[in-house]
Motif scaffolding. Structure first.
Motif, PDB file in Angstrom:
ATOM      1  N   ALA A  19      35.731  43.047  41.256  1.00  0.00           N
ATOM      2  CA  ALA A  19      35.955  41.672  41.710  1.00  0.00           C
ATOM      3  C   ALA A  19      34.705  41.027  42.288  1.00  0.00           C
ATOM      4  CB  ALA A  19      37.072  41.661  42.752  1.00  0.00           C
ATOM      5  N   ARG A  20      33.572  41.684  42.234  1.00  0.00           N
ATOM      6  CA  ARG A  20      32.377  41.160  42.887  1.00  0.00           C
ATOM      7  C   ARG A  20      31.994  39.745  42.471  1.00  0.00           C
ATOM      8  NH1 ARG A  20      28.743  46.739  42.802  1.00  0.00           N
ATOM      9  NH2 ARG A  20      29.821  47.755  44.562  1.00  0.00           N
ATOM     10  N   PRO A  21      32.048  39.389  41.174  1.00  0.00           N
ATOM     11  CA  PRO A  21      31.691  38.001  40.815  1.00  0.00           C
ATOM     12  C   PRO A  21      32.617  36.973  41.452  1.00  0.00           C
ATOM     13  CG  PRO A  21      31.704  39.424  38.873  1.00  0.00           C
ATOM     14  CD  PRO A  21      32.326  40.212  39.976  1.00  0.00           C
ATOM     15  N   TYR A  22      33.888  37.319  41.579  1.00  0.00           N
ATOM     16  CA  TYR A  22      34.864  36.396  42.161  1.00  0.00           C
ATOM     17  C   TYR A  22      34.692  36.325  43.679  1.00  0.00           C
ATOM     18  CZ  TYR A  22      36.800  37.002  37.531  1.00  0.00           C
ATOM     19  OH  TYR A  22      36.943  37.049  36.167  1.00  0.00           O
ATOM     20  N   LEU A  23      34.375  37.459  44.282  1.00  0.00           N
ATOM     21  CA  LEU A  23      34.093  37.464  45.713  1.00  0.00           C
ATOM     22  C   LEU A  23      32.852  36.628  46.012  1.00  0.00           C
ATOM     23  CD1 LEU A  23      34.500  38.473  48.609  1.00  0.00           C
ATOM     24  CD2 LEU A  23      33.246  40.554  47.982  1.00  0.00           C
ATOM     25  N   SER A  24      31.827  36.773  45.169  1.00  0.00           N
ATOM     26  CA  SER A  24      30.588  36.014  45.383  1.00  0.00           C
ATOM     27  C   SER A  24      30.830  34.511  45.313  1.00  0.00           C
ATOM     28  CB  SER A  24      29.536  36.415  44.347  1.00  0.00           C
ATOM     29  OG  SER A  24      29.163  37.782  44.510  1.00  0.00           O
ATOM     30  N   SER A  25      31.842  34.096  44.547  1.00  0.00           N
ATOM     31  CA  SER A  25      32.097  32.668  44.382  1.00  0.00           C
ATOM     32  C   SER A  25      32.641  32.013  45.647  1.00  0.00           C
ATOM     33  CB  SER A  25      33.072  32.434  43.222  1.00  0.00           C
ATOM     34  OG  SER A  25      34.400  32.798  43.578  1.00  0.00           O
ATOM     35  N   ILE A  26      33.150  32.812  46.589  1.00  0.00           N
ATOM     36  CA  ILE A  26      33.659  32.239  47.842  1.00  0.00           C
ATOM     37  C   ILE A  26      32.753  32.581  49.021  1.00  0.00           C
ATOM     38  CG2 ILE A  26      36.047  32.265  47.013  1.00  0.00           C
ATOM     39  CD1 ILE A  26      36.535  34.704  48.846  1.00  0.00           C
ATOM     40  N   LEU A  27      31.553  33.111  48.702  1.00  0.00           N
ATOM     41  CA  LEU A  27      30.581  33.451  49.735  1.00  0.00           C
ATOM     42  C   LEU A  27      29.308  32.635  49.561  1.00  0.00           C
ATOM     43  CD1 LEU A  27      30.819  37.367  49.745  1.00  0.00           C
ATOM     44  CD2 LEU A  27      31.887  35.801  51.373  1.00  0.00           C
ATOM     45  N   ASN A  46      32.642  32.533  31.135  1.00  0.00           N
ATOM     46  CA  ASN A  46      33.318  33.751  30.685  1.00  0.00           C
ATOM     47  C   ASN A  46      34.221  34.363  31.751  1.00  0.00           C
ATOM     48  OD1 ASN A  46      30.832  34.401  32.078  1.00  0.00           O
ATOM     49  ND2 ASN A  46      31.188  36.543  31.500  1.00  0.00           N
ATOM     50  N   LEU A  47      34.103  33.867  32.981  1.00  0.00           N
ATOM     51  CA  LEU A  47      34.951  34.369  34.066  1.00  0.00           C
ATOM     52  C   LEU A  47      35.905  33.286  34.584  1.00  0.00           C
ATOM     53  CD1 LEU A  47      32.368  36.421  36.196  1.00  0.00           C
ATOM     54  CD2 LEU A  47      33.991  37.281  34.486  1.00  0.00           C
ATOM     55  N   ALA A  48      36.099  32.241  33.784  1.00  0.00           N
ATOM     56  CA  ALA A  48      36.961  31.136  34.205  1.00  0.00           C
ATOM     57  C   ALA A  48      38.369  31.639  34.495  1.00  0.00           C
ATOM     58  CB  ALA A  48      37.005  30.059  33.130  1.00  0.00           C
ATOM     59  N   VAL A  49      38.978  31.093  35.544  1.00  0.00           N
ATOM     60  CA  VAL A  49      40.309  31.525  35.966  1.00  0.00           C
ATOM     61  C   VAL A  49      41.189  30.301  36.225  1.00  0.00           C
ATOM     62  CG1 VAL A  49      39.500  33.654  37.047  1.00  0.00           C
ATOM     63  CG2 VAL A  49      39.600  31.559  38.396  1.00  0.00           C
ATOM     64  N   VAL A  93      41.423  27.363  52.017  1.00  0.00           N
ATOM     65  CA  VAL A  93      40.893  28.708  51.817  1.00  0.00           C
ATOM     66  C   VAL A  93      41.107  29.095  50.355  1.00  0.00           C
ATOM     67  CG1 VAL A  93      41.133  31.159  52.402  1.00  0.00           C
ATOM     68  CG2 VAL A  93      41.356  29.408  54.189  1.00  0.00           C
ATOM     69  N   TYR A  94      40.046  29.506  49.683  1.00  0.00           N
ATOM     70  CA  TYR A  94      40.159  30.014  48.314  1.00  0.00           C
ATOM     71  C   TYR A  94      40.229  31.534  48.360  1.00  0.00           C
ATOM     72  CZ  TYR A  94      39.176  25.431  46.292  1.00  0.00           C
ATOM     73  OH  TYR A  94      39.256  24.121  45.930  1.00  0.00           O
ATOM     74  N   TRP A  95      41.151  32.086  47.578  1.00  0.00           N
ATOM     75  CA  TRP A  95      41.352  33.538  47.596  1.00  0.00           C
ATOM     76  C   TRP A  95      41.677  34.038  46.189  1.00  0.00           C
ATOM     77  CZ3 TRP A  95      39.770  36.698  51.100  1.00  0.00           C
ATOM     78  CH2 TRP A  95      40.218  38.017  51.114  1.00  0.00           C
ATOM     79  N   PRO A  96      40.727  34.740  45.543  1.00  0.00           N
ATOM     80  CA  PRO A  96      40.994  35.288  44.212  1.00  0.00           C
ATOM     81  C   PRO A  96      41.886  36.523  44.305  1.00  0.00           C
ATOM     82  CG  PRO A  96      38.624  35.027  44.650  1.00  0.00           C
ATOM     83  CD  PRO A  96      39.335  34.935  45.955  1.00  0.00           C
ATOM     84  N   ALA A  97      42.738  36.693  43.312  1.00  0.00           N
ATOM     85  CA  ALA A  97      43.589  37.879  43.206  1.00  0.00           C
ATOM     86  C   ALA A  97      43.792  38.181  41.732  1.00  0.00           C
ATOM     87  CB  ALA A  97      44.925  37.658  43.914  1.00  0.00           C
ATOM     88  N   LYS A  98      44.351  39.351  41.458  1.00  0.00           N
ATOM     89  CA  LYS A  98      44.497  39.795  40.074  1.00  0.00           C
ATOM     90  C   LYS A  98      45.955  40.131  39.777  1.00  0.00           C
ATOM     91  CE  LYS A  98      42.841  43.404  36.886  1.00  0.00           C
ATOM     92  NZ  LYS A  98      42.004  44.632  36.808  1.00  0.00           N
TER      93      LYS A  98
END
Length: 250
Positions: A19-27, A46-49, A93-98
């Motif tokens: 999840a590092r790329p998604y974590l980096s997007s909120i940091l 390529n990582l669009a969600v 707050v943005y929060w990525p999940a899977k």
């Protein structure tokens, strides 16, 4: 928020290497990024969600820590001194999940509506405004204030009302790490969970707990639990079984 069913989102995924790329997007510089009203996390194509937005309303007596909880979840400084919130404050707050079944990441946009208890009692229009199009209500009590715990049933009945079936109910106990002799015991919490059919989340009082990359571990259980509950509700409402494909409801 039953603990008996299998989760539809992967718990703790955001702190995993995948999840590092998604974590980096909120940091930003290893600190949580504060997003403006029209901003959102940027990801390569390529990582669009998909983005899913939820409105969460916080309710509880003055001093239980509503504003401090939101600050902690957002990774912003926690106010050192308590001040009554004068009106409505909205924090995103943005929060990525899977999604477990599909393996697809989802970006959740959580809009926390914090309203001062005194202002809500004084101005009758504030409660309807906070509840309008809300997806969840977070009922807060403090482990160091027994009266705030004892008032929960009445607060829940008053706020939920006859039209509250669509709202996800969440109970959060704050300041559980402040006093070794807490006014609210674990036995009290277990009895409440069994009687009301709702899980109680626990929030500590460490200032800026979720601000840095390392501090995310302190707030991720609460944020994971919130998006899990809301996403499960949407899947059920859309007629999709929890073991479904994990795609956003139409």
């Amino acid at each position: 928020m039953s603990s008996q069913r299998d989760p539809v989102l992967e718990p703790g995924w955001l702190l995993s290497p995948a999840a590092r790329p998604y974590l980096s997007s909120i940091l930003h510089k290893n600190q949580r990024r504060v997003f403006g009203l029209l901003e959102r996390p940027a990801l390569p194509p390529n990582l669009a969600v998909p983005f899913v937005t939820y409105k969460l309303f916080l309710h509880g007596k003055s001093g239980v820590g509503k504003t401090a909880l939101v600050a902690s979840l957002a990774g912003t400084p926690v106010p050192p001194v308590h001040h009554e919130t004068l009106g409505i404050e909205v924090t995103t707050v943005y929060w990525p999940a899977k999604a477990r079944a599909s393996g697809r990441p989802i970006m959740f946009q959580l809009q926390f509506w914090d309203c001062g208890d005194g202002a809500m009692r004084k101005f009758e229009h504030l409660l309807p405004a906070c509840k309008e199009e809300a997806d969840a209500v977070l009922f807060l009590f403090s482990f160091t204030d027994r009266s705030s715990f004892e008032e929960l049933p009445a607060q829940m009945s008053r706020v939920m009302g006859p039209d509250g079936e669509r709202l996800v109910r969440v109970v959060v106990g704050t300041k559980f790490d402040l006093s070794p002799q807490a006014d609210v015991t674990e036995r009290d919490v277990v009895a409440f969970e069994e009687a009301r059919g709702v899980r109680v989340l626990r929030a500590g009082s460490a200032p800026g707990a979720g601000g840095g990359r390392g501090g995310l571990a302190r707030v991720s259980p609460i944020l994971d639990a919130l998006v899990e509950s809301l996403w499960h509700r949407d899947q059920i409402a859309a007629g999709v079984a929890p073991e479904g494909d994990g795609s956003p409801p139409a």
